[in-house]
Design a protein around this motif. Structure first.
Motif, PDB file in Angstrom:
ATOM      1  N   ILE A   4      -6.722   3.679   1.176  1.00  0.00           N
ATOM      2  CA  ILE A   4      -5.697   4.373   0.381  1.00  0.00           C
ATOM      3  C   ILE A   4      -5.229   3.478  -0.759  1.00  0.00           C
ATOM      4  O   ILE A   4      -5.158   3.892  -1.908  1.00  0.00           O
ATOM      5  CB  ILE A   4      -4.510   4.787   1.261  1.00  0.00           C
ATOM      6  CG1 ILE A   4      -4.973   5.673   2.426  1.00  0.00           C
ATOM      7  CG2 ILE A   4      -3.426   5.467   0.431  1.00  0.00           C
ATOM      8  CD1 ILE A   4      -5.559   7.002   2.012  1.00  0.00           C
ATOM      9  N   ASN A   5      -4.868   2.246  -0.411  1.00  0.00           N
ATOM     10  CA  ASN A   5      -4.580   1.219  -1.417  1.00  0.00           C
ATOM     11  C   ASN A   5      -4.792  -0.146  -0.764  1.00  0.00           C
ATOM     12  O   ASN A   5      -5.358  -0.221   0.334  1.00  0.00           O
ATOM     13  CB  ASN A   5      -3.178   1.372  -2.040  1.00  0.00           C
ATOM     14  CG  ASN A   5      -2.042   1.117  -1.062  1.00  0.00           C
ATOM     15  OD1 ASN A   5      -2.266   0.767   0.090  1.00  0.00           O
ATOM     16  ND2 ASN A   5      -0.810   1.275  -1.529  1.00  0.00           N
ATOM     17  N   SER A   6      -4.339  -1.212  -1.385  1.00  0.00           N
ATOM     18  CA  SER A   6      -4.648  -2.556  -0.891  1.00  0.00           C
ATOM     19  C   SER A   6      -4.050  -2.866   0.472  1.00  0.00           C
ATOM     20  O   SER A   6      -4.462  -3.814   1.139  1.00  0.00           O
ATOM     21  CB  SER A   6      -4.183  -3.617  -1.891  1.00  0.00           C
ATOM     22  OG  SER A   6      -2.778  -3.532  -2.076  1.00  0.00           O
ATOM     23  N   ASP A  17      -6.288  11.325  13.032  1.00  0.00           N
ATOM     24  CA  ASP A  17      -6.274  10.427  11.879  1.00  0.00           C
ATOM     25  C   ASP A  17      -5.383   9.221  12.206  1.00  0.00           C
ATOM     26  O   ASP A  17      -4.276   9.390  12.752  1.00  0.00           O
ATOM     27  CB  ASP A  17      -5.700  11.132  10.638  1.00  0.00           C
ATOM     28  CG  ASP A  17      -6.759  11.958   9.909  1.00  0.00           C
ATOM     29  OD1 ASP A  17      -7.939  11.587   9.971  1.00  0.00           O
ATOM     30  OD2 ASP A  17      -6.383  12.973   9.291  1.00  0.00           O
ATOM     31  N   VAL A  18      -5.844   8.035  11.843  1.00  0.00           N
ATOM     32  CA  VAL A  18      -5.064   6.816  12.065  1.00  0.00           C
ATOM     33  C   VAL A  18      -4.773   6.153  10.718  1.00  0.00           C
ATOM     34  O   VAL A  18      -5.691   5.773   9.994  1.00  0.00           O
ATOM     35  CB  VAL A  18      -5.813   5.817  12.983  1.00  0.00           C
ATOM     36  CG1 VAL A  18      -4.987   4.539  13.160  1.00  0.00           C
ATOM     37  CG2 VAL A  18      -6.107   6.453  14.339  1.00  0.00           C
ATOM     38  N   ILE A  19      -3.489   6.082  10.388  1.00  0.00           N
ATOM     39  CA  ILE A  19      -3.057   5.375   9.176  1.00  0.00           C
ATOM     40  C   ILE A  19      -2.691   3.965   9.601  1.00  0.00           C
ATOM     41  O   ILE A  19      -1.812   3.771  10.456  1.00  0.00           O
ATOM     42  CB  ILE A  19      -1.850   6.071   8.517  1.00  0.00           C
ATOM     43  CG1 ILE A  19      -2.244   7.473   8.039  1.00  0.00           C
ATOM     44  CG2 ILE A  19      -1.298   5.240   7.363  1.00  0.00           C
ATOM     45  CD1 ILE A  19      -1.074   8.311   7.576  1.00  0.00           C
ATOM     46  N   THR A  20      -3.370   2.981   9.026  1.00  0.00           N
ATOM     47  CA  THR A  20      -3.131   1.579   9.383  1.00  0.00           C
ATOM     48  C   THR A  20      -2.541   0.836   8.197  1.00  0.00           C
ATOM     49  O   THR A  20      -3.096   0.857   7.098  1.00  0.00           O
ATOM     50  CB  THR A  20      -4.434   0.891   9.825  1.00  0.00           C
ATOM     51  OG1 THR A  20      -5.017   1.641  10.912  1.00  0.00           O
ATOM     52  CG2 THR A  20      -4.164  -0.538  10.292  1.00  0.00           C
ATOM     53  N   LEU A  21      -1.406   0.200   8.449  1.00  0.00           N
ATOM     54  CA  LEU A  21      -0.722  -0.577   7.416  1.00  0.00           C
ATOM     55  C   LEU A  21      -0.963  -2.062   7.677  1.00  0.00           C
ATOM     56  O   LEU A  21      -0.832  -2.528   8.808  1.00  0.00           O
ATOM     57  CB  LEU A  21       0.778  -0.262   7.473  1.00  0.00           C
ATOM     58  CG  LEU A  21       1.701  -1.002   6.504  1.00  0.00           C
ATOM     59  CD1 LEU A  21       1.324  -0.694   5.063  1.00  0.00           C
ATOM     60  CD2 LEU A  21       3.148  -0.602   6.765  1.00  0.00           C
ATOM     61  N   ASP A  35       3.933   3.443  -1.319  1.00  0.00           N
ATOM     62  CA  ASP A  35       2.892   4.240  -1.979  1.00  0.00           C
ATOM     63  C   ASP A  35       1.729   4.505  -1.030  1.00  0.00           C
ATOM     64  O   ASP A  35       1.210   5.634  -0.952  1.00  0.00           O
ATOM     65  CB  ASP A  35       2.379   3.528  -3.231  1.00  0.00           C
ATOM     66  CG  ASP A  35       3.349   3.621  -4.406  1.00  0.00           C
ATOM     67  OD1 ASP A  35       4.229   4.507  -4.374  1.00  0.00           O
ATOM     68  OD2 ASP A  35       3.228   2.804  -5.334  1.00  0.00           O
ATOM     69  N   GLY A  36       1.322   3.458  -0.317  1.00  0.00           N
ATOM     70  CA  GLY A  36       0.197   3.608   0.611  1.00  0.00           C
ATOM     71  C   GLY A  36       0.493   4.594   1.719  1.00  0.00           C
ATOM     72  O   GLY A  36      -0.347   5.431   2.077  1.00  0.00           O
ATOM     73  N   LEU A  37       1.699   4.502   2.275  1.00  0.00           N
ATOM     74  CA  LEU A  37       2.088   5.425   3.350  1.00  0.00           C
ATOM     75  C   LEU A  37       2.177   6.859   2.830  1.00  0.00           C
ATOM     76  O   LEU A  37       1.701   7.800   3.488  1.00  0.00           O
ATOM     77  CB  LEU A  37       3.437   4.998   3.945  1.00  0.00           C
ATOM     78  CG  LEU A  37       3.443   3.710   4.772  1.00  0.00           C
ATOM     79  CD1 LEU A  37       4.863   3.364   5.203  1.00  0.00           C
ATOM     80  CD2 LEU A  37       2.545   3.848   6.000  1.00  0.00           C
ATOM     81  N   PHE A  38       2.764   7.036   1.676  1.00  0.00           N
ATOM     82  CA  PHE A  38       2.905   8.382   1.114  1.00  0.00           C
ATOM     83  C   PHE A  38       1.542   9.029   0.904  1.00  0.00           C
ATOM     84  O   PHE A  38       1.295  10.170   1.344  1.00  0.00           O
ATOM     85  CB  PHE A  38       3.676   8.322  -0.208  1.00  0.00           C
ATOM     86  CG  PHE A  38       3.903   9.667  -0.832  1.00  0.00           C
ATOM     87  CD1 PHE A  38       4.921  10.493  -0.404  1.00  0.00           C
ATOM     88  CD2 PHE A  38       3.069  10.127  -1.854  1.00  0.00           C
ATOM     89  CE1 PHE A  38       5.127  11.742  -0.975  1.00  0.00           C
ATOM     90  CE2 PHE A  38       3.257  11.372  -2.433  1.00  0.00           C
ATOM     91  CZ  PHE A  38       4.299  12.185  -1.996  1.00  0.00           C
ATOM     92  N   GLU A  39       0.647   8.309   0.258  1.00  0.00           N
ATOM     93  CA  GLU A  39      -0.680   8.867  -0.014  1.00  0.00           C
ATOM     94  C   GLU A  39      -1.480   9.032   1.270  1.00  0.00           C
ATOM     95  O   GLU A  39      -2.256   9.990   1.412  1.00  0.00           O
ATOM     96  CB  GLU A  39      -1.437   7.973  -1.008  1.00  0.00           C
ATOM     97  CG  GLU A  39      -0.816   7.922  -2.401  1.00  0.00           C
ATOM     98  CD  GLU A  39      -0.726   9.297  -3.066  1.00  0.00           C
ATOM     99  OE1 GLU A  39      -1.577  10.159  -2.770  1.00  0.00           O
ATOM    100  OE2 GLU A  39       0.201   9.500  -3.882  1.00  0.00           O
ATOM    101  N   ALA A  78       6.651   5.708  -4.752  1.00  0.00           N
ATOM    102  CA  ALA A  78       7.177   6.632  -3.755  1.00  0.00           C
ATOM    103  C   ALA A  78       8.431   6.027  -3.142  1.00  0.00           C
ATOM    104  O   ALA A  78       8.453   4.846  -2.797  1.00  0.00           O
ATOM    105  CB  ALA A  78       6.123   6.881  -2.682  1.00  0.00           C
ATOM    106  N   SER A  79       9.480   6.824  -3.016  1.00  0.00           N
ATOM    107  CA  SER A  79      10.697   6.338  -2.361  1.00  0.00           C
ATOM    108  C   SER A  79      10.510   6.422  -0.852  1.00  0.00           C
ATOM    109  O   SER A  79       9.593   7.093  -0.358  1.00  0.00           O
ATOM    110  CB  SER A  79      11.896   7.184  -2.776  1.00  0.00           C
ATOM    111  OG  SER A  79      11.778   8.495  -2.235  1.00  0.00           O
TER     112      SER A  79
END
Length: 693
Positions: A4-6, A17-21, A35-39, A78-79
């Motif tokens: 999604i981003n860096s 789906d797994v979103i990994t930060l 931004d990464g979480l929003f997208e 993104a806020s």
């Protein structure tokens, strides 16, 4: 895998789906993270998956906001509410998988998931109050809807990090999963949600636990009363309470959010939060010594020796026993040793939540002795004997002969010259000052005093050891009183002068108490005992203290000092003291004058700031912020005023302090002579915060 981003990736695990930060070190909610979480959630919501798991790489879940961004202009991104709305309104279950800590904004993100799972070692909380703030992304409205009003009040005003097991019992965590298997546990929970067609729980729409508090204002009144002393002077606890009241009493979630936003912005733009955020960084910066690199090899401290089993020696010993380090305590006489060890035991037994097994374990680490030769195998020896140079030198001469090569020899002196003490040894590089504050087992501050010849590895070891035993260390150079007591002497001098001009002790104490100190200088003297260091045989009635001590008014312990005390040690102004002061003033041929609260405060505080400038000018402190760390932790300076140097900037900076010092100097003499550096700072328009020693 989709990048999604860096800092954010999106992967598919079967039908989830797994979103990994991954934003080291603590996945703080920077603009890039938001931004990464929003997208990421936008993409996952649009995919054909059945559920979404949010998980973080590294040592922790989202540990909070990125404090460095507070108040700073940033690029459009993104806020946090944008991210939260995307999560909460997801058409499929969102599960937050928590390890490490979910704090502040991190927990506010997790509260917008439909469910939360956590490993047992995780901790959750809303600690914004420690930064003079409140949770500003819906936390004040969502938390009471989950854990109930009473629990939310306690959590938010204390900032406590709640262990996952307790969080589960409160309903904050829906399921505990096996340590080390967070992802597997979260995926299994997500699939169970899908299989059982569990509802998409929106906390913002669940008012059940708020209804229980409706029409019960006494819940809030009693909580305020119970915590009045703890919250005194602070703005943030009351603002947090008002937000929870709004959650209960508002017609809608959005109405409560509006109250939260208004109160958050009030705190965010106020001086208290600025001070508390400043202090947050100051405390962390104090551990950094410019010429002592982080990778400096440390000396191993496996066993500690303490000379003296009195109040200081006993308290110092407890710090090491608390972390499993054996201590040899040496005294001159058996009865003093027995008394000291008995006091340590009582301290452990009286501590809140005392566990007899823990007490016994810690006491087993303490070995009493009457022979200094028992220090021979200790790695660190700290003397806590009488504050006289001849006694200190005698002790260090003996330690030099007894202790093994490489042992650190430390003095707990609060005032004396470490270089002079070190000069009687053949190893001045091993000598350092470790100034603990009384009671040493409670007070957080440790002034580490660097001698002219103190080795860098001794400094590094002392600073790291301070952290291990739960202290906040600040490095000081050798000068009378170091940082804290050197500045305190300025305040004490002015306090004494003020009462000889017409102010009463209770006037001075009240002004400093209202400023935010736990007590004023005269109440503090009564608590400590006026006869400390006072010798009856040498008394000539030349000072107010002489007169009070000769009348057996030696402080709280005798029921009278500067104040009179009842049987519960409640203070009231003393007619005896007032008459004694007026008699002293009469001897000078002057009349007492009315002294304003403003003058009392300025005369007590401004000379301290001026002395802080001198300390930096002489290179005896590394940074202005180190001075503030000393005063907040060692002397009760209110953290919501940041410390003396921060406060100086807050009220107008060097120019304002210089103006007042010159004004006082003109009428009261050179006790108010401005530091040369103060004049320079004012001329150049600089701040105290710019100062480095």
């Amino acid at each position: 895998m989709t990048e999604i981003n860096s800092v954010t990736t999106l992967t598919r695990e079967g039908d989830v789906d797994v979103i990994t930060l991954n934003s080291p070190p603590v996945n703080a909610l920077s603009a890039n993270v938001r931004d990464g979480l929003f997208e990421g959630f936008k993409a996952a919501a649009a995919s054909d998956s059945k559920a979404i798991v949010l998980i973080c790489d590294g040592r922790t879940f989202i540990a909070g906001a990125d404090i460095s961004e507070f108040g700073a202009p940033g690029k459009p991104s993104a806020s946090l509410p944008d991210v939260q709305n995307m999560m909460e309104n997801s058409p499929k279950p969102v599960i937050a998988a928590i390890h490490g800590t979910a704090l502040g904004g991190g927990l506010e993100v997790a509260l917008c998931a439909h469910y939360r799972v956590a490993v047992p070692s995780a901790k959750l909380g809303l600690p914004e109050v420690a930064l003079g703030l409140l949770p500003g992304a819906g936390g004040t409205q969502r938390l009471p809807r989950v854990v109930g009003v009473e629990n939310a009040l306690e959590m938010m005003t204390s900032g406590r990090h709640v262990p996952a097991k307790e969080a589960a019992s409160l309903g904050l965590v829906d399921e505990l999963v096996e340590e080390g298997k967070l992802k597997e546990g979260a995926l299994a929970f997500a699939r169970k949600c899908v299989a059982e067609n569990k509802p998409l729980v929106k906390i913002s729409e669940n008012n059940t636990k708020l209804e229980a508090a409706k029409g019960k204002p006494e819940i809030f009144a009693e909580f305020r009363k119970k915590n009045a002393r703890k919250f005194r002077g602070f703005d943030a606890p009351e603002a947090n309470i008002k937000c929870i009241e709004a959650a209960v009493n508002s017609a809608s979630f959005d109405e409560g959010l509006a109250v939260e936003r208004k109160l958050f912005m009030g705190l965010m733009t106020g001086s208290q939060s600025a001070a508390q955020r400043y202090y947050f960084f100051a405390e962390r910066t104090a551990a950094k010594i410019p010429d002592v690199p982080d990778d400096t090899p440390l000396r191993e401290i496996k066993k500690v020796g303490v000379l003296g089993a009195g109040t200081m020696g006993g308290g110092i010993s407890m710090n090491f026993a608390n972390v499993g380090i054996p201590v040899v305590i040496v005294e001159l006489k058996q009865d003093a040793l027995d008394r000291g060890l008995a006091t340590i035991r009582k301290n452990y037994e009286r501590s809140r939540g005392a566990d007899p097994a823990v007490t016994e374990k810690r006491m087993s680490l303490l070995t009493g002795s009457l022979d200094m030769n028992d220090f021979a195998d200790c790695d660190l020896i700290i003397e806590a004997v009488f504050e006289r140079m001849d006694i200190k030198k005698d002790v260090f001469t003996k330690l030099d002969a007894i202790c093994k090569p490489g042992a650190i020899l430390a003095s707990n002196t609060s005032y004396l010259n470490i270089d002079e003490i070190a000069s009687v040894t053949k190893r001045p590089q091993d000598v350092i000052g470790l100034h603990f504050f009384s009671p040493a087992n409670v007070m957080k501050l440790l002034e580490v005093i660097r001698g002219e010849k103190t080795a860098k590895d001794v400094i590094a070891t002392s600073m790291k050891l301070a952290k291990k035993i739960g202290k906040i260390a600040a490095l000081a150079g050798v000068c009378p009183g170091f940082i804290g007591n050197r500045m305190l002497s300025q305040r004490q001098r002015e306090a004494q002068k003020l009462i000889m001009e017409g102010a009463m002790p209770w006037d001075v104490d009240r002004v400093l108490y209202d400023f935010g100190f736990p007590m004023g200088p005269f109440a503090m003297s009564d608590l400590a005992g006026l006869d400390i260091g006072w010798v009856k045989e040498n008394s000539k009635g030349e000072t107010l203290r002489d007169v009070l001590c000769e009348a057996d008014r030696r402080g709280q312990k005798t029921g009278a000092g500067y104040y009179d005390y009842d049987e519960n040690r409640n203070a009231k102004p003393s007619e005896f003291t007032e008459n004694a002061i007026n008699a002293f003033i009469a001897k000078t041929g002057k009349n007492p004058r009315k002294i304003s609260d403003e003058e009392i405060l300025e005369r007590c505080i401004f000379p301290m700031i001026n002395e802080g400038v001198k300390i930096l000018e002489e290179g005896k402190a590394i940074r202005a912020s180190d001075i503030d760390v000393v005063w907040v932790n060692g002397y009760g300076w209110p953290v919501y005023r940041g410390g003396p140097m921060f406060y100086g900037d807050l009220i107008g900076g060097p120019a304002k302090v210089l103006e007042k010092m010159k004004e006082f100097q003109a009428t009261m003499g050179d006790d108010f002579k401005p530091a040369a550096l103060l004049e320079k700072l004012a001329a150049e328009g600089k701040k105290f915060g710019d100062l480095k020693g």
